[in-house]
Each structure stands twice: as structure tokens, then as C-alpha cells.
Design an enzyme around this catalytic site. Structure first.
Site, PDB file in Angstrom:
ATOM      1  N   HIS A  65      12.557 -37.209 -61.539  1.00  0.00           N
ATOM      2  CA  HIS A  65      13.750 -37.565 -60.756  1.00  0.00           C
ATOM      3  C   HIS A  65      14.101 -36.406 -59.827  1.00  0.00           C
ATOM      4  O   HIS A  65      13.936 -35.239 -60.170  1.00  0.00           O
ATOM      5  CB  HIS A  65      14.941 -37.849 -61.684  1.00  0.00           C
ATOM      6  CG  HIS A  65      16.080 -38.509 -60.984  1.00  0.00           C
ATOM      7  ND1 HIS A  65      16.976 -37.803 -60.202  1.00  0.00           N
ATOM      8  CD2 HIS A  65      16.469 -39.799 -60.915  1.00  0.00           C
ATOM      9  CE1 HIS A  65      17.870 -38.646 -59.694  1.00  0.00           C
ATOM     10  NE2 HIS A  65      17.581 -39.858 -60.114  1.00  0.00           N
ATOM     11  N   ASP A  98      14.180 -46.023 -63.863  1.00  0.00           N
ATOM     12  CA  ASP A  98      13.458 -47.124 -63.199  1.00  0.00           C
ATOM     13  C   ASP A  98      12.284 -47.608 -64.051  1.00  0.00           C
ATOM     14  O   ASP A  98      11.944 -48.783 -64.046  1.00  0.00           O
ATOM     15  CB  ASP A  98      12.931 -46.657 -61.837  1.00  0.00           C
ATOM     16  CG  ASP A  98      14.049 -46.191 -60.928  1.00  0.00           C
ATOM     17  OD1 ASP A  98      13.944 -45.083 -60.360  1.00  0.00           O
ATOM     18  OD2 ASP A  98      15.055 -46.920 -60.828  1.00  0.00           O
TER      19      ASP A  98
HETATM   20  C1  MLT Z   1      20.280 -43.525 -58.397  1.00  0.00           C
HETATM   21  O1  MLT Z   1      20.737 -43.843 -59.503  1.00  0.00           O
HETATM   22  O2  MLT Z   1      20.831 -43.754 -57.311  1.00  0.00           O
HETATM   23  C2  MLT Z   1      18.919 -42.894 -58.383  1.00  0.00           C
HETATM   24  O3  MLT Z   1      18.699 -42.182 -59.578  1.00  0.00           O
HETATM   25  C3  MLT Z   1      18.638 -42.038 -57.174  1.00  0.00           C
HETATM   26  C4  MLT Z   1      19.497 -40.818 -56.965  1.00  0.00           C
HETATM   27  O4  MLT Z   1      20.490 -40.590 -57.655  1.00  0.00           O
HETATM   28  O5  MLT Z   1      19.142 -40.069 -56.023  1.00  0.00           O
END
Ligand code: MLT
Length: 427
Positions: free
Chosen positions: A306, A363
Site C-alpha cells: 500500500h 483490495d
Molecule cells: C483507499 O482506501 O482509498 C485506498 O487505500 C487508497 C489510498 O488511501 O490511497
């Protein structure tokens, strides 16, 4: 004495105030940088740049912390309902019983969507991607609600919030039904919000539909986990579009489009497509792990690591258990999901992935659960959008109520210097 940052440029020392957040995050306020020095900063992807101050969500990527309005994601996912979390994000406090009852009743006031919306849906080809249809339908809500929202009116804001939560859910299900060639279902005001979504998605007129409580609970938890995530790509989009004083529906429509991208909300769809490709290739997980490690091989594992969480995504820990519960409860026997479990185990144990913090993220697991729930792969990002909707609304309202200026970044020009015009005969 307040803290300052000093910057020396061309022999001159400039001082800029340092602001400290409620969780001791530090930021240098450079709002006077260009006016005082003529310099700007540049930060592609804004990895080091804060766009706003916000009271909605706090996350700590190093510690793996995520809180909505100060409540831990663990507590909210395990103890609250999605509508309670919607109320918390948008209005700042968890609702008491009467507030929640009024919130649910007001949402039910708006669950009937204008029948003319069906004419718009009918205009799309059957193979249109659900996110493209949803973005268009969300923007089209402006046509049916043309009066600009007065954000200073608590009553107007409350009604607009409930209307948006109601219409968006129904339209999301209609996107699926249209693609499947099924009749469009209506919201049943005698049932709950999440149960209604499943019913609108899967109930067919020829049979009675009963939502499985295990699935309702898992989906409610999934939506909570996706409800907000500070200034991610789609939320930043909603705030920037809204900063021009474009309406709430237009801003959310832009957020849906931003979320569609495979680097953002489309990642959950990309995970299943990757697993299906591994299955189609013979299911040799080790082969694809070796490909992922080979820097000359373009194959990349989707659903791992992430941008913000450096060690683990707290949502993934929660969703992993929900995935196990759903698969066990439903007795799902799916070779793609077996590949997913093998891949997960390998990634969690392999030093290559551990050293690079390439752990399974939210995800990876959400795609597995949605597939087990029978949700078509191309609808996975719509599920993300349904979850993220309260966060978009909350952040849009905060931006407008704070009277933030229009979002208009600067740039560093690197193109041609002044040139004399050449007429076509001499080019
Ligand atoms: C989200 O929940 O929007 C995703 O993990 C992406 C992010 O936070 O950049």
C-alpha cells in the site's frame, strides 16, 4: 513560542509557520512561499504535500492505524453498522437511537428513483463498465435535483445527505441489473440498507429472495472498512471538484471516475483478474511469484502492499477474518479462491515480500469476498464506491463549510521559450 521552519533561498532566509495536528503530525505552512520568495514547491503525486486540515479520518501508515472521527476502525467494523458509520463520518458523532432512527427514516424518504433515470440507463450498451454508468447516473441526479445546496442550512444538508445515500445505492444495483438483462428492483422500506442492496442486486420476480445474514453482516463490515481514507485520490478529486462550488452530485460523479482507475478502486477487480489469469495458466502460484520477483518480468502482483501503510493495512487484518468467515459459512468451493489462499500464504511467509512490505491489502481480500458473494467482477469497484460514498460526502461538506479556496495548483514550465511564428509556407 510557535514553531517555524527556515528556508534559505538566494542568500535570504525565509521563515514559515509549522502547524501541528491533534495526533502531532507536523506541516510547514508554505501559503506565503511564492509571494515572499517567488519560488513554488513541486511534489508529483503530492506524497509530501497536505491539501487541507481535516477532522474526519486519521491514519498512520507506519503504525497501521485508521480512525474515523477518533474511533478505531477495529471498533467500528466490529461494533457499529454501516449507517452508524455514515452518520459518524458526515455529522461527526455516533448517532443515538433516535438520531439513527431519524437518519434511516429520512433515507427511506428518498429510495424511489425518478423513473426517467431508466431512460438514461437504457442509453448505455450492455457491455459498458459499471463505473462509467454509475458516474454518469450520479451526475444525472443533478438534473433531477437542480437547486444548488445551501451548505449553511443544516436542514438542506441533512436532506441532501440522506437523498444521496439512498439514490446512489439504488442506482448502483440498477447498473448491475441492466447489464444482466434483469428487471430493475425497487428498495423495500421495510428492510435494512445493506440487505436492500443485496435484494436489489439479486432478487428475481420468479422466486422469493431471502438475504443470508452472514452475507449481510460481511457486506456491512466491508462497506465500513471502505468508508473513508483521508485524502486518497478519489476523495481529493471530490474536494477539488467541489472547491469550484460544483454541486455534490457532480463532485461525487468525479470521485467515482477517479476511483475507477486500476491504481485506486479498480485494484479489487484487478486482483480477481490476476487470480483468474493464474488459474487459466494452470494455477502454478510459484511460477507467478517468481515472475513477480523478476524485475525484467512485467508481471506484478495486484492486491499487495500500500502507498501509505508501510507495514500492514489495518483493514486487511479485519477483512481477512471476514473472508474466512464468509467462505467457511457459504462452503464456497472456488479454485480461484484456492489460488488466492496459496498466494496469500506465500506472500506472508516469503522474505522477498516481507522485506518490501508486500502484504495482502484490503483490495486482495475484498475481491475474494465479493466473488464469494456472487458479485460480478466488474461490479467490485462499484462496491468500493458504495462504501466510500459517506467519506466523499463528509469530506466535500468539510471543504465547503471551511470555505476552502478553489483548488488550483501551480507548475514549473519546461516547454519552449518564446518563438517567432512561422507561416505554413515556411514550416
Ligand atoms: C483507499 O482506501 O482509498 C485506498 O487505500 C487508497 C489510498 O488511501 O490511497
Amino acid at each position: 513560542m510557535s514553531e517555524v521552519a527556515k528556508l534559505e533561498l538566494d542568500g535570504t532566509v525565509y521563515e514559515f509557520p509549522v502547524i501541528t495536528g491533534s495526533e502531532n503530525e507536523k506541516a510547514i505552512d508554505i501559503s506565503k512561499l511564492r509571494g515572499n520568495s517567488g519560488y513554488i514547491t513541486i511534489d508529483p503525486g503530492f506524497k509530501n504535500t497536505g491539501s487541507c486540515v481535516s477532522e474526519i479520518t486519521f491514519l498512520d501508515g507506519e503504525q497501521g492505524i485508521l480512525r474515523y472521527r477518533g474511533y478505531s476502525i477495529e471498533d467500528l467494523a466490529n461494533k457499529a453498522s454501516f449507517l452508524e458509520v455514515c452518520y459518524l463520518l458526515i455529522f461527526g458523532e455516533l448517532p443515538n437511537k433516535s438520531e439513527l432512527a431519524k437518519f434511516e427514516a429520512t433515507i427511506r424518504k428518498y429510495t424511489l428513483v425518478n423513473e426517467e433515470m431508466k431512460d438514461i440507463i437504457d442509453g448505455f450498451p450492455k457491455n459498458a463498465h459499471p463505473m462509467g454508468i454509475l458516474s454518469s447516473l450520479t451526475s444525472a441526479l443533478t438534473a433531477f435535483n437542480p437547486k444548488p445546496l445551501n451548505v449553511e442550512s443544516d436542514e438542506q444538508v441533512y436532506e441532501a445527505v440522506c437523498k444521496t445515500l439512498a439514490k446512489f445505492l439504488v442506482l448502483s444495483s440498477w447498473v448491475h441489473r441492466k447489464r444482466e438483462g434483469f428487471p430493475l428492483n425497487y428498495y423495500d422500506n421495510s428492510k435494512g440498507y445493506v440487505e436492500n442492496f443485496l435484494r436489489m442486486m439479486f432478487a428475481i420476480p420468479t422466486e422469493e429472495y431471502k438475504a443470508d445474514p452472514v452475507i449481510v453482516d460481511a457486506l456491512d463490515k466491508l462497506l465500513i472498512l471502505h468508508a473513508d481514507h483521508e485524502q486518497n485520490c478519489s476523495t481529493s478529486t471530490v474536494r477539488v471538484v467541489g472547491s469550484s462550488h460544483a454541486g455534490l452530485f457532480a463532485s461525487i460523479s468525479a470521485g467515482v471516475s477517479a476511483l475507477w482507475g486500476p491504481l485506486h478502486g479498480g485494484a479489487n477487480q484487478a486482483v480477481i483478474e490476476m487470480l483468474e489469469a493464474i488459474k487459466a495458466d494452470g494455477g502454478d502460484v510459484e511460477k507467478f511469484i517468481a515472475k513477480a520477483k523478476d524485475k525484467d518480468d512485467p508481471f506484478r502482483l495486484m492486491g499487495f502492499g500500500h502507498r501509505v501503510y508501510k507495514n500492514f493495512d489495518p483493514r486487511a487484518k479485519i477483512i481477512k477474518k471476514a473472508a474466512d468467515d464468509v467462505l467457511n459459512s457459504l462452503g464456497v468451493n472456488d479454485p480461484v479462491l484456492d489460488i488466492a489462499k496459496t498466494l496469500e500464504k506465500a506472500a506472508l511467509e516469503d522474505e522477498y515480500f516481507k522485506a518490501r512490505n508486500l502484504y495482502p491489502n484490503v483490495d486482495f481480500y475484498s475481491g475474494i469476498i465479493y466473488r464469494a458473494l456472487g458479485i460480478p467482477t466488474e461490479m467490485f469497484t462499484v462496491m468500493f464506491a458504495i462504501g466510500r460514498l459517506p467519506g466523499w460526502i463528509a469530506q466535500w461538506l468539510e471543504m465547503r463549510k471551511n470555505g476552502e479556496p478553489i483548488g488550483r495548483p501551480r507548475q514549473v514550465y519546461t516547454g519552449s521559450n518564446l518563438r517567432d511564428f512561422k507561416d505554413i509556407a515556411s514550416r
